[in-house]
Write a protein that holds these residues in place. Sequence first.
Motif, PDB file in Angstrom:
ATOM      1  N   LYS A 153       0.845  -1.198   0.000  1.00  0.00           N
ATOM      2  CA  LYS A 153       0.000   0.000   0.000  1.00  0.00           C
ATOM      3  C   LYS A 153       0.878   1.246   0.000  1.00  0.00           C
ATOM      4  CE  LYS A 153      -3.571  -0.108   2.728  1.00  0.00           C
ATOM      5  NZ  LYS A 153      -4.782  -0.102   1.846  1.00  0.00           N
ATOM      6  N   PHE A 154       0.536   2.205  -0.893  1.00  0.00           N
ATOM      7  CA  PHE A 154       1.279   3.457  -1.024  1.00  0.00           C
ATOM      8  C   PHE A 154       0.366   4.643  -0.725  1.00  0.00           C
ATOM      9  CE2 PHE A 154       3.257   0.409  -3.801  1.00  0.00           C
ATOM     10  CZ  PHE A 154       4.604   0.715  -3.842  1.00  0.00           C
ATOM     11  N   VAL A 155       0.982   5.744  -0.310  1.00  0.00           N
ATOM     12  CA  VAL A 155       0.304   7.039  -0.280  1.00  0.00           C
ATOM     13  C   VAL A 155       1.053   7.922  -1.272  1.00  0.00           C
ATOM     14  CG1 VAL A 155      -0.309   9.059   1.065  1.00  0.00           C
ATOM     15  CG2 VAL A 155      -0.474   6.787   2.094  1.00  0.00           C
ATOM     16  N   ILE A 156       0.402   8.204  -2.394  1.00  0.00           N
ATOM     17  CA  ILE A 156       1.019   8.984  -3.464  1.00  0.00           C
ATOM     18  C   ILE A 156       0.185  10.238  -3.675  1.00  0.00           C
ATOM     19  CG2 ILE A 156       1.775   8.982  -5.874  1.00  0.00           C
ATOM     20  CD1 ILE A 156       1.918   5.949  -5.736  1.00  0.00           C
ATOM     21  N   GLY A 157       0.715  11.365  -3.262  1.00  0.00           N
ATOM     22  CA  GLY A 157      -0.047  12.601  -3.334  1.00  0.00           C
ATOM     23  C   GLY A 157      -1.277  12.507  -2.449  1.00  0.00           C
ATOM     24  N   GLU A 158      -2.449  12.719  -3.039  1.00  0.00           N
ATOM     25  CA  GLU A 158      -3.714  12.633  -2.309  1.00  0.00           C
ATOM     26  C   GLU A 158      -4.345  11.244  -2.415  1.00  0.00           C
ATOM     27  OE1 GLU A 158      -4.952  15.024  -0.462  1.00  0.00           O
ATOM     28  OE2 GLU A 158      -3.367  16.458  -0.949  1.00  0.00           O
ATOM     29  N   SER A 159      -3.675  10.298  -3.089  1.00  0.00           N
ATOM     30  CA  SER A 159      -4.262   8.986  -3.347  1.00  0.00           C
ATOM     31  C   SER A 159      -3.631   7.904  -2.484  1.00  0.00           C
ATOM     32  CB  SER A 159      -4.097   8.607  -4.828  1.00  0.00           C
ATOM     33  OG  SER A 159      -4.691   9.560  -5.665  1.00  0.00           O
ATOM     34  N   ILE A 160      -4.458   6.957  -2.050  1.00  0.00           N
ATOM     35  CA  ILE A 160      -3.978   5.728  -1.423  1.00  0.00           C
ATOM     36  C   ILE A 160      -4.052   4.646  -2.495  1.00  0.00           C
ATOM     37  CG2 ILE A 160      -4.341   4.042   0.398  1.00  0.00           C
ATOM     38  CD1 ILE A 160      -5.646   6.206   2.066  1.00  0.00           C
ATOM     39  N   VAL A 161      -2.912   4.062  -2.835  1.00  0.00           N
ATOM     40  CA  VAL A 161      -2.814   3.141  -3.959  1.00  0.00           C
ATOM     41  C   VAL A 161      -2.399   1.768  -3.444  1.00  0.00           C
ATOM     42  CG1 VAL A 161      -1.754   2.705  -6.203  1.00  0.00           C
ATOM     43  CG2 VAL A 161      -2.157   5.060  -5.456  1.00  0.00           C
ATOM     44  N   ASN A 162      -3.184   0.749  -3.798  1.00  0.00           N
ATOM     45  CA  ASN A 162      -2.898  -0.632  -3.420  1.00  0.00           C
ATOM     46  C   ASN A 162      -2.380  -1.403  -4.627  1.00  0.00           C
ATOM     47  OD1 ASN A 162      -4.255  -1.066  -0.504  1.00  0.00           O
ATOM     48  ND2 ASN A 162      -5.505   0.350  -1.715  1.00  0.00           N
ATOM     49  N   ILE A 163      -1.213  -2.023  -4.457  1.00  0.00           N
ATOM     50  CA  ILE A 163      -0.563  -2.784  -5.521  1.00  0.00           C
ATOM     51  C   ILE A 163      -0.520  -4.260  -5.090  1.00  0.00           C
ATOM     52  CG2 ILE A 163       1.562  -3.117  -6.832  1.00  0.00           C
ATOM     53  CD1 ILE A 163       0.158  -0.486  -7.457  1.00  0.00           C
ATOM     54  N   ILE A 164      -1.120  -5.136  -5.900  1.00  0.00           N
ATOM     55  CA  ILE A 164      -1.148  -6.563  -5.573  1.00  0.00           C
ATOM     56  C   ILE A 164      -0.472  -7.344  -6.694  1.00  0.00           C
ATOM     57  CG2 ILE A 164      -2.593  -8.593  -5.194  1.00  0.00           C
ATOM     58  CD1 ILE A 164      -4.702  -6.813  -3.999  1.00  0.00           C
ATOM     59  N   SER A 165       0.530  -8.135  -6.330  1.00  0.00           N
ATOM     60  CA  SER A 165       1.164  -9.067  -7.265  1.00  0.00           C
ATOM     61  C   SER A 165       0.639 -10.464  -6.945  1.00  0.00           C
ATOM     62  CB  SER A 165       2.687  -9.029  -7.134  1.00  0.00           C
ATOM     63  OG  SER A 165       3.291  -9.973  -7.986  1.00  0.00           O
ATOM     64  N   ALA A 166       0.114 -11.142  -7.970  1.00  0.00           N
ATOM     65  CA  ALA A 166      -0.527 -12.446  -7.758  1.00  0.00           C
ATOM     66  C   ALA A 166      -0.015 -13.467  -8.764  1.00  0.00           C
ATOM     67  CB  ALA A 166      -2.038 -12.315  -7.875  1.00  0.00           C
ATOM     68  N   TYR A 167       0.035 -14.722  -8.315  1.00  0.00           N
ATOM     69  CA  TYR A 167       0.464 -15.829  -9.171  1.00  0.00           C
ATOM     70  C   TYR A 167      -0.517 -16.977  -8.987  1.00  0.00           C
ATOM     71  CZ  TYR A 167       3.538 -19.377 -11.249  1.00  0.00           C
ATOM     72  OH  TYR A 167       4.055 -20.382 -12.044  1.00  0.00           O
ATOM     73  N   ALA A 168      -1.428 -17.131  -9.955  1.00  0.00           N
ATOM     74  CA  ALA A 168      -2.465 -18.154  -9.860  1.00  0.00           C
ATOM     75  C   ALA A 168      -1.897 -19.542 -10.147  1.00  0.00           C
ATOM     76  CB  ALA A 168      -3.598 -17.837 -10.837  1.00  0.00           C
TER      77      ALA A 168
END
Length: 322
Positions: A153-168
Amino acid sequence: MNPNMITRHAKAFPLSETLCLPLGASKNEQGGPHRRSGVVISEQGFSYVPERARIKKLAQDYRIRLATWNIETLTGKTKELVDTMLRRRISIAYLQKTKWVGEKAMEIEDTGYKLYYTGKDRHRNGVGIVVDKHLKDSVVTVTRKGDRIILVKFVIGESIVNIISAYAPQIGLDDFIKEQFWAQMDDVVQGIPFKEKLFIGGDFNGYVGVHKQWYEKVHSGFGFDDINKGGRRILDFAAAFDLIVGNTFYRKLDEHLIIFKSGANRSQINYFLARGTDRLTCKDCKVILGECLVAQHRLLVLDICLMRNNRRRKETRCPQTK
């Protein structure tokens, strides 16, 4: 009026040199006119500040390139991976099949880049996320689910951004393992507030195909090959959480859609998923050719643009005394 009177009047009341200069100009050190940055001359010879320049000053944005890659193994490739990210201007890289054991974070030598990873077996699975030196201080939390899912999870400027890396799980594995993976994905995504941005990238081992019937809200029709059971599970997951499959929203040549290529076998198995409300945040999604770090899997990138919030705060003024 007599010309002699005009001359005497000009000498008595000289105009300021600044007022004599064109709009947006001032004098430089040598005494000549110097035009302010952003001021242009129209065809009629008039100076003006274009509307685009005004907008740029009021609202600048964050342009970020995301990339997902089945790396096959991360051992011995970290420095070359960073070189690829620099060359391709990638800010955040989602990695699958790292084959690294542990739940750790580490700096990648002296590059300034940081790696977050999780894994349980040196011979299979494992996922990770690499963050460049400009965004690594924006990380606030890291969540790991087994050896197939990692969330940063990032806080970039005014946005909270969630980054998920997945391997099915691969097609040939037991259905129980596949359902366990999707159940974990459900738990992770359900824990993310809807107002926060979400970008999921990974190797999902499924074909979403070119036909969008029944999935018009998540699939735009620009896919590759025919849909299979794994691809339908991807679309069901996207529909359940109001996500879009980013790859399918941009018309590309087949070579810029194919992720896995081995001999005559070609397939599209890596995808980017984003919230439907962030459709305009996504600017482009494509496969980049020519990277030789991995033999069979190609690099998939997603370009996003996060707007800054430049709304002025309301000023509190004391009421006037009447």
